[in-house]
Design a protein around this motif. Structure first.
Motif, short mmCIF file in Angstrom:
data_model
loop_
_atom_site.label_atom_id
_atom_site.label_comp_id
_atom_site.label_asym_id
_atom_site.label_seq_id
_atom_site.Cartn_x
_atom_site.Cartn_y
_atom_site.Cartn_z
N THR A 262 -60.79 -4.67 -4.54
CA THR A 262 -60.59 -3.42 -5.15
C THR A 262 -61.41 -2.42 -4.45
O THR A 262 -61.30 -1.24 -4.54
N VAL A 263 -62.63 -2.69 -3.52
CA VAL A 263 -63.10 -1.67 -2.69
C VAL A 263 -62.04 -1.03 -1.71
O VAL A 263 -62.15 0.35 -1.84
N ILE A 264 -60.94 -1.78 -1.33
CA ILE A 264 -60.11 -0.99 -0.67
C ILE A 264 -59.23 0.10 -1.34
O ILE A 264 -59.25 1.46 -0.98
N ALA B 151 -44.49 -6.31 -5.45
CA ALA B 151 -43.51 -7.37 -6.34
C ALA B 151 -44.06 -8.83 -6.38
O ALA B 151 -43.75 -9.29 -7.42
N GLY B 152 -44.71 -9.37 -5.38
CA GLY B 152 -45.09 -10.52 -5.59
C GLY B 152 -46.24 -10.82 -6.62
O GLY B 152 -46.46 -11.71 -7.19
N SER B 153 -47.06 -9.57 -6.50
CA SER B 153 -48.36 -9.77 -7.26
C SER B 153 -47.97 -9.68 -8.82
O SER B 153 -48.45 -10.31 -9.91
N SER B 154 -46.97 -8.96 -8.88
CA SER B 154 -46.18 -8.62 -10.32
C SER B 154 -45.55 -9.95 -10.80
O SER B 154 -45.99 -10.39 -12.09
N LEU B 155 -45.25 -10.68 -9.99
CA LEU B 155 -44.30 -11.91 -10.37
C LEU B 155 -45.39 -13.08 -10.62
O LEU B 155 -45.56 -13.59 -11.62
N TYR C 183 -54.59 -3.10 -5.27
CA TYR C 183 -55.41 -3.46 -6.41
C TYR C 183 -54.64 -4.39 -7.34
O TYR C 183 -55.47 -5.51 -7.93
N GLN C 184 -53.44 -4.47 -7.41
CA GLN C 184 -52.48 -5.54 -8.27
C GLN C 184 -52.90 -6.75 -7.24
O GLN C 184 -52.93 -7.96 -8.21
N LEU C 185 -52.92 -6.81 -6.13
CA LEU C 185 -53.11 -8.05 -5.46
C LEU C 185 -54.51 -8.64 -5.67
O LEU C 185 -54.65 -9.90 -5.88
N SER C 186 -55.46 -8.05 -5.96
CA SER C 186 -56.99 -8.28 -6.19
C SER C 186 -56.86 -9.16 -7.49
O SER C 186 -57.70 -9.82 -7.80
#
Length: 352
Positions: A312-314, A225-229, A300-303
């Motif tokens: 993105t390795v994770i 949610a935070g990454s989307s914002l 993925y979105q946080l990266s």
């Protein structure tokens, strides 16, 4: 045929929409990582699951309303109804990301908000005013965190819809920002009680049910949610102003979710290997599949949001763990539905 569905609906587990949540999150994760064929296959499975669960729940609503009302006002079972909200929102997100269908997703966002209002205030009013309240050991479990998951799922879907809203875009983003912070508040309040229950109240291995994985899953969806914002910050000046705060706060929750994973794995080993607790199918296992898929997608979105590509390795290896868990639970569900004998002594509250 109707008798068959009516029988299945009579004791339907209220949290079964976690199946839709898990499938939606995994479909989005595989799509973002380039596994388009798997993502679309999961989408069609989710269409069938979402419609089937609505059919069963509508049968239960009209044919077994007293039982459903009792479940909704229960400390232990009631939180499962928030999967209706989160499942609807995740299906809407899946429609946008995997199939690019915005109109139906808009209707689902409206439905999710309506469900959130009804379930949120019915449940919390009922458990607040009831006289015979359970002790914390019996009353609190990981499923309570679906309250925060449902709230954040509405934030995510609204944020994804915002670029395609001609009028009132600022209002939509303001509401999704508010839902994000409200979900954070709900998580921090509830996880404090769960952490206290873990550390200072005796925990039997039989009580360590799969929904405790939502300890991690709830902060994973908070991260998403935070990454989307953050990724949509350019659409509204206020989001631009508070982006540094959002980045720090979102990273804080991602770290918290990452911390939970080893502990939950250790506790699973303690439950199933040390105490030899049988790992037979239970619809509550979808409460474990969802966090694994959501952690993959949110990382993925946080990266992208923080512009740290090494993260993105994770998700590139976590996606296979999430897929394996989903497949294991899905085939367990099919086996349970096809071969379970009626009246075998299984708990009625968790059958389908």
């Amino acid at each position: 045929m109707f008798t068959f569905f009516k029988q299945k609906a009579s004791n339907l587990y209220p949290g079964y929409f976690a199946l839709v949540m898990a499938t939606g999150a995994l479909s989005i994760g595989t799509y973002l990582l380039g596994m388009v064929l798997i993502a679309k296959l999961l989408f069609w499975i989710n269409v069938a699951a979402y419609l089937s669960l609505w059919l069963l729940n509508m049968i239960r609503l009209f044919s077994y309303f007293p039982g459903m009302a009792a479940d909704l006002t229960s400390h232990t079972i009631g939180p499962g109804f928030f999967t209706w909200v989160a499942g609807t929102s995740m299906f809407g997100c899946q429609l946008i990301i995997v199939t690019n269908h915005y109109q139906m997703a808009t209707y689902l966002w409206g439905l999710a908000i309506l469900l959130w209002l009804v379930i949120m205030y019915t449940f919390f009013s009922a458990v607040t005013i009831r006289q015979d309240k359970p002790a914390i050991a019996e009353g609190i479990n990981g499923a309570w965190l679906i309250v925060a998951v449902a709230t954040h799922s509405i934030s995510i879907l609204g944020t994804l819809l915002s670029p395609h809203i001609e009028r009132g875009q600022g209002v939509v983003l303001f509401s999704t920002l508010c839902m994000y912070f409200l979900g954070c508040m709900l998580y921090l309040n509830i996880i404090t009680l769960i952490f206290y229950r873990f550390m200072f109240v005796k925990l039997e291995h039989s009580a360590l049910t799969p929904p405790y994985w939502i300890n991690m899953g709830a902060v994973a969806i908070t991260t998403l949610a935070g990454s989307s914002l953050i990724l949509h910050a350019a659409e509204w000046p206020l989001l631009v102003e508070i982006t540094p705060f959002l980045k720090g706060f979102t990273l804080f929750f991602w770290i918290m979710g990452t911390w939970w994973i080893p502990l939950m794995l250790i506790l699973m080993i303690w439950r199933h290997l040390y105490h030899r607790y049988p790992m037979t199918y239970d619809p509550q296992f979808w409460g474990m599949a969802f966090p694994l898929a959501m952690y993959t997608t949110s990382t993925y979105q946080l990266s992208k949001a923080l512009r740290v590509p090494f993260l993105t390795v994770i998700p590139r290896f976590m996606i296979y763990i999430a897929l394996a868990a989903w497949i294991f639970i899905f085939f367990g569900m099919l086996h349970h539905m096809l071969f379970k004998k009626h009246g075998d002594g299984s708990s009625a509250s968790i059958t389908m």
